[in-house]
Design a protein around this motif. Structure first.
Motif, mmCIF file in Angstrom:
data_model
loop_
_atom_site.group_PDB
_atom_site.id
_atom_site.type_symbol
_atom_site.label_atom_id
_atom_site.label_comp_id
_atom_site.label_asym_id
_atom_site.label_seq_id
_atom_site.Cartn_x
_atom_site.Cartn_y
_atom_site.Cartn_z
ATOM 1 N N CYS A 303 0.830 -1.209 0.000
ATOM 2 C CA CYS A 303 0.000 0.000 0.000
ATOM 3 C C CYS A 303 0.866 1.262 0.000
ATOM 4 N N CYS A 306 2.092 1.732 -3.516
ATOM 5 C CA CYS A 306 1.000 2.264 -4.336
ATOM 6 C C CYS A 306 0.763 3.739 -4.034
ATOM 7 N N ASN A 307 0.896 4.091 -2.751
ATOM 8 C CA ASN A 307 0.729 5.496 -2.377
ATOM 9 C C ASN A 307 1.817 6.363 -3.016
ATOM 10 N N ILE A 309 3.439 5.677 -5.858
ATOM 11 C CA ILE A 309 3.156 5.777 -7.299
ATOM 12 C C ILE A 309 2.039 6.793 -7.556
ATOM 13 N N TYR A 310 1.015 6.727 -6.697
ATOM 14 C CA TYR A 310 -0.094 7.672 -6.858
ATOM 15 C C TYR A 310 0.373 9.106 -6.624
#
Length: 603
Positions: A303, A306-307, A309-310
């Protein structure tokens, strides 16, 4: 002025004390002529797990051996950091506190029961000689060297050396079921030099020392020497030792001197420290917790990636004015996800297990199907941590002579030479008994350590150290060879209405090394015979007729009976010339006086 015998004896005892205090124990009887007293353990025992001081550290250490508790403690601490936790500060610490409280209450209740049992034992009373008179004291106040009086059906308050008893043969009978699980009575013999001291006034004046080995956990071994002024030193062995945990039976009273107290007694030296017990469910739960924790961390890392990358994708939108992603942001994100996803590992799991186990223990304590009516003993769950282990039992291993037979053995038949005889066949009083069978039946009634106890209805009940001995003596009695009486040096047998008295010259009890028992006895004609019983291989390797046809047929029959699942035992008889016996007896006595370990050389 020349020194008296008692003063020189006391000085010699003092010097012996100084030399050997660390290697052995010298017990001053009645604490007379004391120049040196070796410190010994208090007779107060304690089996409880906690005290007021140690409860909190020990309890917390045991609780945080569980990985789930460590995990939730970490989560609770992280939630206390301002602006870090996406949840409330008390969402984890309150349930964790509740879980710890429930576990603490359960541990306290179980330990209070142990403390209550300890208090009941320590406050039992016994008669002790103090300042020349008999006084009643609590067990916890007994000291090494005290002379105590124990009455019938009372437990021994410490490890004692037997001095004298009410029995005219200077013996006493004890029950050792609390030590070895055997309900059969054992015999103990008073030392020769003190067996006449049945008057309390004589015991008040008794002096001397007991030289005993250091405290040991071996309940069947004991070596010592009784030393008194102006008397020969007398060796002491296991047959003069009365262990704590055993009870006096079939004897009005005994006098004994305390040699080991409290946690130095053989009973408590065999106890291990109360461990923290983990069931299989707890161990599996710990493993699963580790696996779930690893997966949980991987999810949090995923997570966080992903954070990141976001976040990088949003940097193209200039109006958001996002700052650069740094290491502190990584830490905050991982911590936030750990706190956010911590419910993946259920906090209610441990408290549910604790409550269920505690209620299960209550059901076990009141279960009528687990109540033994004959002894009035209910089931008692001393710890609830292992209840779930009972549900995981797949196999029970038990020996055929105890658990499966309810300690009830019956003699089916006997084989002598080429003949085989059933017990019902020999029990016919009108049928004569062959001479070789007669010798076998005499061996069955002589070669044992059973004790006859006459019941109110006149019948004789045999108390033996093993079910084998009781079964053999009972079978011989059915045939008409009734074991009637035992003294310290003789056995009385009623052979179909005729009284026979056999003088017992020596008894070599069964041991794992010899795998046999031997008794040397003299009959009324003055003939000396050696009677042996034991395992088939131990007896056959000493047999003089090992090559005869009857002997080989007998071995085949023994093997056939063993293959059927029956318990087999072999007997042997040998005539001993008087000179051969005297030579062996002299060797045996020399070894016994030296208190050597191990069984004596068999004849």
């Amino acid at each position: 002025m020349e020194p008296t015998a008692s003063s020189s004896f006391a000085k010699s005892v003092s010097s012996i004390h100084m030399r050997s205090a660390l290697q052995s124990r010298y017990v001053i009887i009645n604490n007379k002529n004391v120049y040196f007293i070796r410190r010994s353990a208090s007779n107060k025992i304690r089996t409880a797990k906690y005290t007021l001081i140690t409860f909190l550290p020990i309890f917390l250490f045991e609780q945080f051996r569980k990985w789930s508790n460590v995990f939730f403690l970490l989560i609770a601490l992280l939630q206390q950091i301002p602006n870090l936790s996406p949840t409330g500060r008390y969402t984890t610490i309150i349930p964790l506190t509740f879980i710890m409280t429930v576990s603490a209450v359960k541990e306290i209740i179980e330990d209070v029961k142990r403390q209550r049992d300890d208090r009941d034992v320590n406050n039992q009373q016994v008669n002790v000689i103090k300042r020349g008179t008999w006084t009643t004291q609590k067990w916890r106040n007994i000291k090494v060297g005290d002379i105590v009086r124990v009455r019938c059906d009372e437990a021994f308050p410490a490890d004692l050396v037997l001095l004298s008893s009410s029995d005219p043969d200077s013996v006493c009978y004890i029950e050792t079921s609390n030590l070895d699980g055997e309900s059969n009575l054992k015999i103990r013999q008073c030392p020769y030099s003190t067996k006449h001291l049945t008057d309390p006034k004589d015991l008040v004046e008794l002096g001397g020392t007991v030289h005993a080995e250091p405290p040991s956990s071996l309940i069947y071994d004991f070596n010592g020497v009784l030393m008194q002024p102006d008397k020969f030193n007398e060796p002491l062995g296991p047959y003069q030792l009365l262990l704590r945990g055993t009870k006096l039976r079939n004897t009005a009273w005994i006098y004994g001197v305390v040699v080991y107290t409290g946690h130095e007694t053989k009973l408590f030296l065999n106890f291990t420290k109360v461990p923290y017990k983990q069931s299989s469910v707890d161990k599996i739960t710990n493993v699963l917790m580790i696996i779930m924790f690893i997966l949980f961390i991987l999810i949090c890392i995923l997570c966080t990636i992903c954070n990141y990358i976001y976040h990088e994708a949003l940097k193209t939108h200039w109006y958001l004015q996002l700052e650069e992603y740094n290491a502190l942001d990584v830490f905050y994100n991982i911590t936030s996800f750990v706190i956010l996803f911590h419910n993946v590992i259920p906090i209610s799991l441990q408290v549910t297990l604790e409550v269920v186990r505690f209620i299960q223990a209550m059901f076990i304590n009141v279960d009528l199907e687990m109540y033994h009516e004959e002894s009035d003993i209910p089931a008692t769950a001393r710890t609830s941590n292992l209840n779930d282990e009972l549900g995981q039992v797949k196999y029970i291993f038990a020996d055929k002579t105890g658990t499966l037979t309810k300690n009830s053995l019956l003699l089916k038949d006997i084989a002598v030479g080429s003949g085989s005889y059933s017990i019902n066949f020999l029990a016919n009083a009108d049928r004569p008994v062959p001479n070789d069978v007669h010798e076998l039946l005499l061996c069955m009634t002589i070669c044992h350590t059973a004790i006859p106890e006459r019941q109110p209805d006149g019948k004789i009940k045999y108390n033996a150290e093993s079910t084998d001995e009781r079964a053999l003596v009972d079978a011989a009695a059915r045939i008409g060879y009734v074991f009637k009486e035992r003294t310290h040096d003789s056995i009385v047998v009623n052979v179909r209405g005729t009284k026979h008295v056999f003088q017992i010259l020596c008894t070599l009890e069964f041991s794992s090394e010899r795998r046999m028992m031997s008794v040397i006895a003299k009959d009324r004609q003055g003939r000396i015979k050696l009677y042996c019983k034991g395992s088939d291989d131990a007896i056959t390797e000493k047999a003089s007729l090992s090559g005869s046809r009857n002997f080989l047929n007998l071995l085949k029959r023994v093997d056939r009976l063993a293959e059927e699942g029956l318990r087999t035992l072999c007997f042997a008889v040998k005539n001993l010339p008087k000179r051969q016996y005297e030579q062996w007896k002299a060797l045996h006595d020399r070894r016994w006086v030296r208190c050597t370990e191990g069984p004596a050389t068999s004849p």
